[in-house]
Design a protein around this motif. Structure first.
Motif, PDB file in Angstrom:
ATOM      1  N   ALA A  35       0.821  -1.209   0.000  1.00 25.09           N
ATOM      2  CA  ALA A  35       0.000   0.000   0.000  1.00 25.09           C
ATOM      3  C   ALA A  35       0.857   1.263   0.000  1.00 25.09           C
ATOM      4  N   ALA A  36       2.051   1.166   0.564  1.00 24.92           N
ATOM      5  CA  ALA A  36       2.965   2.307   0.594  1.00 24.92           C
ATOM      6  C   ALA A  36       3.919   2.289  -0.610  1.00 24.92           C
ATOM      7  N   SER A  37       3.672   1.390  -1.561  1.00 21.70           N
ATOM      8  CA  SER A  37       4.459   1.272  -2.797  1.00 21.70           C
ATOM      9  C   SER A  37       5.898   0.829  -2.578  1.00 21.70           C
ATOM     10  N   TYR A  38       6.144   0.061  -1.538  1.00 27.32           N
ATOM     11  CA  TYR A  38       7.473  -0.522  -1.338  1.00 27.32           C
ATOM     12  C   TYR A  38       7.534  -1.867  -2.056  1.00 27.32           C
ATOM     13  N   PRO A  39       8.675  -2.178  -2.678  1.00 23.39           N
ATOM     14  CA  PRO A  39       8.781  -3.415  -3.452  1.00 23.39           C
ATOM     15  C   PRO A  39       9.035  -4.654  -2.594  1.00 23.39           C
ATOM     16  N   THR A  40       8.484  -5.774  -3.045  1.00 21.64           N
ATOM     17  CA  THR A  40       8.760  -7.089  -2.481  1.00 21.64           C
ATOM     18  C   THR A  40       9.125  -8.008  -3.645  1.00 21.64           C
ATOM     19  N   LYS A  59      12.236   4.642   8.851  1.00 19.57           N
ATOM     20  CA  LYS A  59      11.584   5.133  10.067  1.00 19.57           C
ATOM     21  C   LYS A  59      10.308   5.840   9.623  1.00 19.57           C
ATOM     22  N   PRO A  60       9.312   5.914  10.481  1.00 15.99           N
ATOM     23  CA  PRO A  60       8.020   6.457  10.049  1.00 15.99           C
ATOM     24  C   PRO A  60       7.954   7.976   9.877  1.00 15.99           C
ATOM     25  N   ARG A  61       8.877   8.721  10.417  1.00 17.66           N
ATOM     26  CA  ARG A  61       8.795  10.187  10.302  1.00 17.66           C
ATOM     27  C   ARG A  61       9.043  10.619   8.859  1.00 17.66           C
ATOM     28  N   SER A  62       8.354  11.654   8.436  1.00 14.26           N
ATOM     29  CA  SER A  62       8.365  12.067   7.027  1.00 14.26           C
ATOM     30  C   SER A  62       9.748  12.467   6.521  1.00 14.26           C
ATOM     31  N   ALA A  63      10.607  12.941   7.360  1.00 13.94           N
ATOM     32  CA  ALA A  63      11.941  13.348   6.910  1.00 13.94           C
ATOM     33  C   ALA A  63      12.743  12.168   6.359  1.00 13.94           C
ATOM     34  N   TYR A  64      12.354  10.955   6.699  1.00 20.99           N
ATOM     35  CA  TYR A  64      13.047   9.750   6.213  1.00 20.99           C
ATOM     36  C   TYR A  64      12.442   9.202   4.921  1.00 20.99           C
ATOM     37  N   ARG A  65      11.559   9.938   4.272  1.00 21.82           N
ATOM     38  CA  ARG A  65      10.805   9.406   3.136  1.00 21.82           C
ATOM     39  C   ARG A  65      11.666   9.018   1.937  1.00 21.82           C
ATOM     40  N   PHE A  66      12.922   9.466   1.870  1.00 25.05           N
ATOM     41  CA  PHE A  66      13.795   9.107   0.756  1.00 25.05           C
ATOM     42  C   PHE A  66      14.769   7.987   1.132  1.00 25.05           C
ATOM     43  N   THR A  67      14.583   7.406   2.299  1.00 26.79           N
ATOM     44  CA  THR A  67      15.450   6.333   2.785  1.00 26.79           C
ATOM     45  C   THR A  67      14.626   5.073   2.991  1.00 26.79           C
ATOM     46  N   VAL A  68      15.147   3.949   2.513  1.00 20.90           N
ATOM     47  CA  VAL A  68      14.483   2.664   2.697  1.00 20.90           C
ATOM     48  C   VAL A  68      15.407   1.717   3.450  1.00 20.90           C
ATOM     49  N   TYR A 100      14.571   6.764  -4.482  1.00 18.94           N
ATOM     50  CA  TYR A 100      15.078   6.786  -3.106  1.00 18.94           C
ATOM     51  C   TYR A 100      16.548   7.178  -3.118  1.00 18.94           C
ATOM     52  N   CYS A 101      16.999   7.813  -2.042  1.00 20.44           N
ATOM     53  CA  CYS A 101      18.382   8.293  -1.956  1.00 20.44           C
ATOM     54  C   CYS A 101      19.306   7.340  -1.218  1.00 20.44           C
ATOM     55  N   GLN A 102      18.812   6.710  -0.178  1.00 19.42           N
ATOM     56  CA  GLN A 102      19.654   5.860   0.657  1.00 19.42           C
ATOM     57  C   GLN A 102      18.942   4.553   0.968  1.00 19.42           C
ATOM     58  N   MET A 103      19.744   3.495   1.121  1.00 15.62           N
ATOM     59  CA  MET A 103      19.217   2.220   1.602  1.00 15.62           C
ATOM     60  C   MET A 103      20.036   1.845   2.835  1.00 15.62           C
ATOM     61  N   ILE A 104      19.337   1.510   3.882  1.00 10.65           N
ATOM     62  CA  ILE A 104      19.944   1.122   5.144  1.00 10.65           C
ATOM     63  C   ILE A 104      19.684  -0.363   5.369  1.00 10.65           C
ATOM     64  N   SER A 105      20.696  -1.033   5.872  1.00 14.28           N
ATOM     65  CA  SER A 105      20.518  -2.413   6.292  1.00 14.28           C
ATOM     66  C   SER A 105      20.786  -2.490   7.786  1.00 14.28           C
ATOM     67  N   VAL A 106      19.872  -3.079   8.501  1.00 14.12           N
ATOM     68  CA  VAL A 106      19.991  -3.253   9.946  1.00 14.12           C
ATOM     69  C   VAL A 106      20.178  -4.754  10.162  1.00 14.12           C
ATOM     70  N   TYR A 145      24.914  -1.695  11.319  1.00 20.03           N
ATOM     71  CA  TYR A 145      24.240  -0.788  10.402  1.00 20.03           C
ATOM     72  C   TYR A 145      25.115  -0.609   9.159  1.00 20.03           C
ATOM     73  N   MET A 146      24.495  -0.802   7.998  1.00 19.03           N
ATOM     74  CA  MET A 146      25.193  -0.606   6.737  1.00 19.03           C
ATOM     75  C   MET A 146      24.345   0.313   5.859  1.00 19.03           C
ATOM     76  N   GLN A 147      25.012   1.028   4.960  1.00 19.26           N
ATOM     77  CA  GLN A 147      24.317   2.017   4.144  1.00 19.26           C
ATOM     78  C   GLN A 147      24.838   1.969   2.715  1.00 19.26           C
ATOM     79  N   ARG A 148      23.922   2.221   1.778  1.00 18.14           N
ATOM     80  CA  ARG A 148      24.288   2.322   0.367  1.00 18.14           C
ATOM     81  C   ARG A 148      23.544   3.499  -0.243  1.00 18.14           C
ATOM     82  N   GLU A 149      24.307   4.379  -0.891  1.00 17.41           N
ATOM     83  CA  GLU A 149      23.660   5.481  -1.594  1.00 17.41           C
ATOM     84  C   GLU A 149      23.001   4.928  -2.851  1.00 17.41           C
ATOM     85  N   LEU A 150      21.768   5.350  -3.093  1.00 15.44           N
ATOM     86  CA  LEU A 150      21.034   4.929  -4.283  1.00 15.44           C
ATOM     87  C   LEU A 150      21.043   6.038  -5.329  1.00 15.44           C
TER      88      LEU A 150
END
Length: 160
Positions: A35-40, A59-68, A100-106, A145-150
């Motif tokens: 529903a939020a258009s995230y891919p599976t 994270k749910p706050r709007s400022a994170y909307r470009f990070t997955v 999206y700008c960033q991808m985070i792996s936890v 925590y790992m990060q990749r710029e998209l």
């Protein structure tokens, strides 16, 4: 998907859940991401589900909307066959196209070298380790925590 995830919950440390969610809960989680258009992605081999991967909100706050945040799970009988790598590469490509700008792996458990190496092969860099955040299977576990710029944030050019 529920069976694969249940295996990882019960026998692994990649997820800090201790009780596997039932099929209904897994379906609800899938529908929320959809529903939020995230891919599976679902990998099939020889007519069997070999693994799944998805991106969701970091994270749910709007400022994170470009990070997955990504998640990758491979069925026990298919580990080591490159399925996780192919799924993560495709997931990255989809998220790049989506803007999206960033991808985070936890990554649960700093000893989870297979997941850490997978993410490194896909261009992620380590951005830190939080020590002893979870307690599972009788031991304290770290989070890596790992990060990749998209996409470069200055090239996305949108505020929405």
């Amino acid at each position: 998907m529920a069976d694969i995830y249940a295996h990882h919950v019960l026998h692994g440390t990649g997820s800090f859940e201790e009780v596997p969610p039932d099929v209904q809960e897994m379906q609800q989680r899938f529908e929320q991401r959809e529903a939020a258009s995230y891919p599976t992605l679902i990998a099939e081999q020889s007519g069997r589900v070999a693994g799944f991967a998805y991106a969701g909100n970091y994270k749910p706050r709007s400022a994170y909307r470009f990070t997955v945040e990504d998640s990758v799970y491979v069925a026990p009988g298919f580990v080591g066959q490159g399925i996780g790598h192919r799924m993560l590469e495709e997931l990255i490509a989809i998220c790049i196209r989506a803007g999206y700008c960033q991808m985070i792996s936890v990554i649960g458990d700093s000893g989870n070298q297979s997941s850490i190496r997978l993410h490194e092969r896909c261009g992620f860099v380590s951005i830190g380790t939080a020590r002893g955040l979870g307690f599972k299977h009788g031991k304290w576990l770290d989070i890596v925590y790992m990060q990749r710029e998209l996409n470069r944030p200055d090239q996305v050019g949108r505020t929405g």
